[in-house]
Motif scaffolding. Structure first.
Motif, PDB file in Angstrom:
ATOM      1  N   GLU A 117      -8.732   5.021   2.000  1.00 33.89           N
ATOM      2  CA  GLU A 117      -8.118   6.046   2.721  1.00 33.89           C
ATOM      3  C   GLU A 117      -6.545   4.985   2.901  1.00 33.89           C
ATOM      4  O   GLU A 117      -5.577   4.759   3.820  1.00 33.89           O
ATOM      5  CB  GLU A 117      -8.313   6.101   4.083  1.00 33.89           C
ATOM      6  N   SER A 118      -6.589   4.095   1.743  1.00 30.16           N
ATOM      7  CA  SER A 118      -5.459   3.714   1.066  1.00 30.16           C
ATOM      8  C   SER A 118      -4.266   4.295   1.277  1.00 30.16           C
ATOM      9  O   SER A 118      -2.855   3.348   0.744  1.00 30.16           O
ATOM     10  CB  SER A 118      -5.855   2.340  -0.090  1.00 30.16           C
ATOM     11  N   ASP A 119      -3.831   5.621   1.096  1.00 28.53           N
ATOM     12  CA  ASP A 119      -3.049   6.284   1.111  1.00 28.53           C
ATOM     13  C   ASP A 119      -1.738   6.339   1.891  1.00 28.53           C
ATOM     14  O   ASP A 119      -0.813   7.153   2.070  1.00 28.53           O
ATOM     15  CB  ASP A 119      -3.106   7.501   0.486  1.00 28.53           C
ATOM     16  N   GLU A 120      -2.840   5.462   3.529  1.00 32.23           N
ATOM     17  CA  GLU A 120      -2.375   5.551   4.695  1.00 32.23           C
ATOM     18  C   GLU A 120      -0.905   4.353   4.545  1.00 32.23           C
ATOM     19  O   GLU A 120      -0.906   3.889   4.526  1.00 32.23           O
ATOM     20  CB  GLU A 120      -2.840   4.674   5.980  1.00 32.23           C
ATOM     21  N   PRO A 121       0.522   5.243   5.323  1.00 35.60           N
ATOM     22  CA  PRO A 121       1.598   4.757   5.333  1.00 35.60           C
ATOM     23  C   PRO A 121       1.842   3.793   5.912  1.00 35.60           C
ATOM     24  O   PRO A 121       0.594   3.762   7.096  1.00 35.60           O
ATOM     25  CB  PRO A 121       2.514   5.989   5.313  1.00 35.60           C
ATOM     26  N   VAL A 122       2.569   2.544   5.912  1.00 35.88           N
ATOM     27  CA  VAL A 122       2.089   1.264   6.413  1.00 35.88           C
ATOM     28  C   VAL A 122       3.687   1.733   7.351  1.00 35.88           C
ATOM     29  O   VAL A 122       4.605   1.616   7.004  1.00 35.88           O
ATOM     30  CB  VAL A 122       2.112  -0.090   5.361  1.00 35.88           C
ATOM     31  N   LYS A 123       2.903   1.639   8.675  1.00 35.03           N
ATOM     32  CA  LYS A 123       4.330   1.363   9.804  1.00 35.03           C
ATOM     33  C   LYS A 123       5.094   0.246  10.258  1.00 35.03           C
ATOM     34  O   LYS A 123       6.210   0.246  10.950  1.00 35.03           O
ATOM     35  CB  LYS A 123       3.237   1.838  10.932  1.00 35.03           C
ATOM     36  N   SER A 124       3.756  -1.000  10.151  1.00 33.64           N
ATOM     37  CA  SER A 124       4.878  -1.621  10.378  1.00 33.64           C
ATOM     38  C   SER A 124       4.929  -2.989   9.425  1.00 33.64           C
ATOM     39  O   SER A 124       3.821  -3.302   8.745  1.00 33.64           O
ATOM     40  CB  SER A 124       4.356  -2.844  12.072  1.00 33.64           C
ATOM     41  N   ILE A 125       5.546  -3.835   9.246  1.00 33.47           N
ATOM     42  CA  ILE A 125       6.012  -5.178   8.313  1.00 33.47           C
ATOM     43  C   ILE A 125       4.744  -5.595   8.513  1.00 33.47           C
ATOM     44  O   ILE A 125       4.160  -6.197   7.623  1.00 33.47           O
ATOM     45  CB  ILE A 125       7.340  -5.679   9.232  1.00 33.47           C
ATOM     46  N   SER A 126       3.947  -6.168   9.765  1.00 32.83           N
ATOM     47  CA  SER A 126       3.041  -6.867  10.254  1.00 32.83           C
ATOM     48  C   SER A 126       1.837  -6.456   9.003  1.00 32.83           C
ATOM     49  O   SER A 126       1.067  -7.534   8.861  1.00 32.83           O
ATOM     50  CB  SER A 126       2.808  -7.305  11.529  1.00 32.83           C
ATOM     51  N   ALA A 167       5.197  -3.628  -1.980  1.00 31.82           N
ATOM     52  CA  ALA A 167       6.574  -3.488  -1.399  1.00 31.82           C
ATOM     53  C   ALA A 167       7.052  -4.660  -3.066  1.00 31.82           C
ATOM     54  O   ALA A 167       6.078  -5.227  -2.254  1.00 31.82           O
ATOM     55  CB  ALA A 167       7.852  -3.960  -0.308  1.00 31.82           C
ATOM     56  N   PHE A 168       7.955  -4.864  -3.768  1.00 28.00           N
ATOM     57  CA  PHE A 168       7.847  -5.544  -4.632  1.00 28.00           C
ATOM     58  C   PHE A 168       9.662  -5.739  -4.540  1.00 28.00           C
ATOM     59  O   PHE A 168      10.181  -5.101  -4.905  1.00 28.00           O
ATOM     60  CB  PHE A 168       7.390  -5.310  -5.982  1.00 28.00           C
ATOM     61  N   VAL A 169      10.079  -7.472  -4.577  1.00 27.93           N
ATOM     62  CA  VAL A 169      11.158  -7.688  -4.518  1.00 27.93           C
ATOM     63  C   VAL A 169      11.733  -8.576  -5.904  1.00 27.93           C
ATOM     64  O   VAL A 169      10.599 -10.061  -5.063  1.00 27.93           O
ATOM     65  CB  VAL A 169      11.463  -8.535  -2.802  1.00 27.93           C
ATOM     66  N   SER A 170      12.323  -8.743  -6.511  1.00 28.96           N
ATOM     67  CA  SER A 170      11.941  -9.747  -7.318  1.00 28.96           C
ATOM     68  C   SER A 170      13.812 -10.132  -7.316  1.00 28.96           C
ATOM     69  O   SER A 170      15.145  -9.820  -7.065  1.00 28.96           O
ATOM     70  CB  SER A 170      12.885  -8.812  -9.468  1.00 28.96           C
TER      71      SER A 170
END
Length: 514
Positions: free
Chosen positions: A329-338, A411-414
């Motif tokens: 169920e990896s499509d569950e949205p992340v709710k917190s940066i932690s 997330a990917f930050v370049s």
């Protein structure tokens, strides 16, 4: 500034020692002792692992094993890993192991000269690290490691980390003799790497190897490695186009019925497993193809009209991946940066110095220092933070995208700094490619806008490979123009980079809380 600006010959020592670290003597059961206060004990053998405990000078631990410069030790509650440079070097190693020598020694520690007075020496490669001493102009040091723009130095009486901005150093290479061999496995980091008959860039080309091909090193000579590139055929390749270990997906078994699904319109299916190979067919998002075989990070697939071609795994998904996502169920949205997995991409590195500032500042040096500051901020929240590079090494663009996919990044930050011929141009810019990127771009840019005092150049569409081929929501940040003399002076200041990192951090926190 995007684009490869090659600076030949720079910091070969750092690249090479990253590929072939000195072999550690394993002494399971020995007692090791901390040589510094406030050391961090991590969950795994690397800086990307979170800290699970801390220790102080004189604390002792029972050693379990060693791996690439890290020591696993017993803790009251489980185990943890300590960087071996933080441990005392006079531990009681069994007498029968004391004469064991590394199978090779290809790089000597480099000598450095301090350029300023009252330079702080710290226990960790961070401005948050405790100060354990100072150095002054003219002091001589031995440099043995580099991370995030910091150097680990020794003076005889003092060992710790200093900023590389304030030391002049030079690596001394030792040419390996034919008797010195290595059994390290490596994989190739570029496509079409030439294999030569001698360890020299002017030697005759006898073959080529491709991205993610894996080999066992049979011999090394300076910056060159001898491999068996074909059955019975040996040749030499440049070490700076390799990384240690067999690529994670090179031995993946493929079921006959498995298929790949294209993620992007206009994806190229090629005649060979190389980005330089001719294009056979252009596929669009949603099309599916049967897998014939896998070659490193390339799938051989059937194409319409008969025959087969190759497509890179970073622009497709497989049946296997879909099944894993459904099961977990990896499509569950992340709710917190932690709870988030965030990839920080420090632009350029190694032979690719990036943009060059008005006063000669290299973009690659600024990006790694900014990435380091952001890494520490995000790690403190409990986020799973992945760095595409932790030191001054060359990482190709496809490997940066692959890191995002391999770690299932949220997330990917370049991180980059800009340059242009017009030295009056200033400001920071946020780029995104499309779809889910835009919301991330808006959040991060707003965080930067609240923190930065330089000109705000807005959020723009950017057709960059690390955005275009990325599965995760991605942004590319240009945090100022180093071609502008005044802005170059600003961005080379530690305080500026901390402010920029804080803005990115705030933007990511806001993004994952919505």
């Amino acid at each position: 500034m995007i684009g490869l600006k090659l600076l030949s010959g720079l910091i070969t020592f750092i690249l090479f020692i990253s590929f072939f670290p000195i072999v550690n003597v394993s002494a399971e059961g020995n007692v090791v002792e901390s040589a510094h206060d406030n050391i961090l004990i991590r969950e795994g053998p690397g800086l990307s692992y979170p800290a699970v405990a801390s220790g102080n000078d004189g604390d002792t631990y029972t050693e379990l094993q060693r791996s690439n410069g890290w020591v696993e030790v017993s803790l009251d509650d489980g185990t943890g890993w300590i960087a071996d440079w933080l441990l005392s070097t006079d531990n009681d190693i069994p007498e029968e192991q004391q004469d064991v020598q590394p199978s090779e020694t290809n790089v000597e520690d480099s000598n450095g000269t301090i350029l300023v007075d009252r330079l702080n020496v710290r226990v960790d490669f961070s401005t948050d690290g405790s100060v354990i001493g100072t150095l002054n102009t003219g002091d001589q040091v031995t440099v043995s490691d580099e991370k995030y723009g910091w150097l680990y130095i020794s003076t005889g009486s003092l060992s710790g980390w200093i900023s590389s901005d304030y030391v002049e150093y030079h690596a001394e290479l030792i040419q390996a003799t034919p008797e010195e061999t290595s059994t390290d496995d490596i994989h190739i980091t570029v496509d079409g790497l030439q294999v030569r008959d001698e360890p020299d860039r002017n030697a005759e080309v006898v073959g080529t190897v491709n991205l993610y091909d894996s080999f066992t090193v049979e011999e090394q000579s300076g910056e060159w490695l001898r491999i068996e590139y074909e059955s019975g055929q040996n040749g030499w390749i440049a070490a700076w186009f390799t990384e240690r270990g067999i690529h994670a997906e090179s031995n993946m078994e493929i079921a006959e019925s498995e298929k790949v699904t294209i993620l992007y319109n206009g994806s190229n299916i090629r005649t060979e497993a190389s980005t330089d190979a001719p294009v056979l067919y252009k596929a669009n998002a949603g099309e599916s193809f049967s897998i014939v075989s896998q070659n490193g990070d390339w799938f051989e697939i059937t194409i319409p009209g008969g025959g087969s071609g190759y497509i890179a795994n970073w622009i497709i998904s497989t049946d296997q991946e879909v099944a894993v996502q459904t099961e977990e169920e990896s499509d569950e949205p992340v709710k917190s940066i932690s709870d988030a997995t965030i990839v920080i991409d420090a632009g350029h590195g190694g032979r690719d110095g990036g943009a060059i500032g008005a006063a000669g500042t290299l973009e690659k040096s600024l990006t790694i220092r900014t990435a380091e500051a952001l890494y520490h901020m995000l790690s403190s929240t409990g986020a799973n933070v992945i760095m595409t590079r932790e030191d001054d090494r060359y990482i190709d663009l496809y490997s940066r995208v692959a890191a995002s996919k391999d770690h299932h990044a949220d997330a990917f930050v370049s991180i980059h700094y800009d340059a242009i011929h017009d030295r009056s141009v200033k400001g920071f810019t946020t780029y995104y490619y499309g779809g889910p990127d835009e919301l991330l771009a808006d959040s991060v840019h707003e965080g930067l806008s609240d923190s930065m005092t330089i000109k705000n150049r807005g959020v723009h569409h950017g057709n960059f490979l690390v955005l275009r081929d990325n599965v995760a929501p991605s942004v590319l940040l240009e945090l100022g123009f180093i071609s502008n003399p005044s802005e170059e002076a600003s961005v080379t200041n530690d305080r500026f980079r901390e402010i920029a990192a804080k803005g990115i951090y705030n933007g990511l926190t806001d993004y994952f809380s919505n």
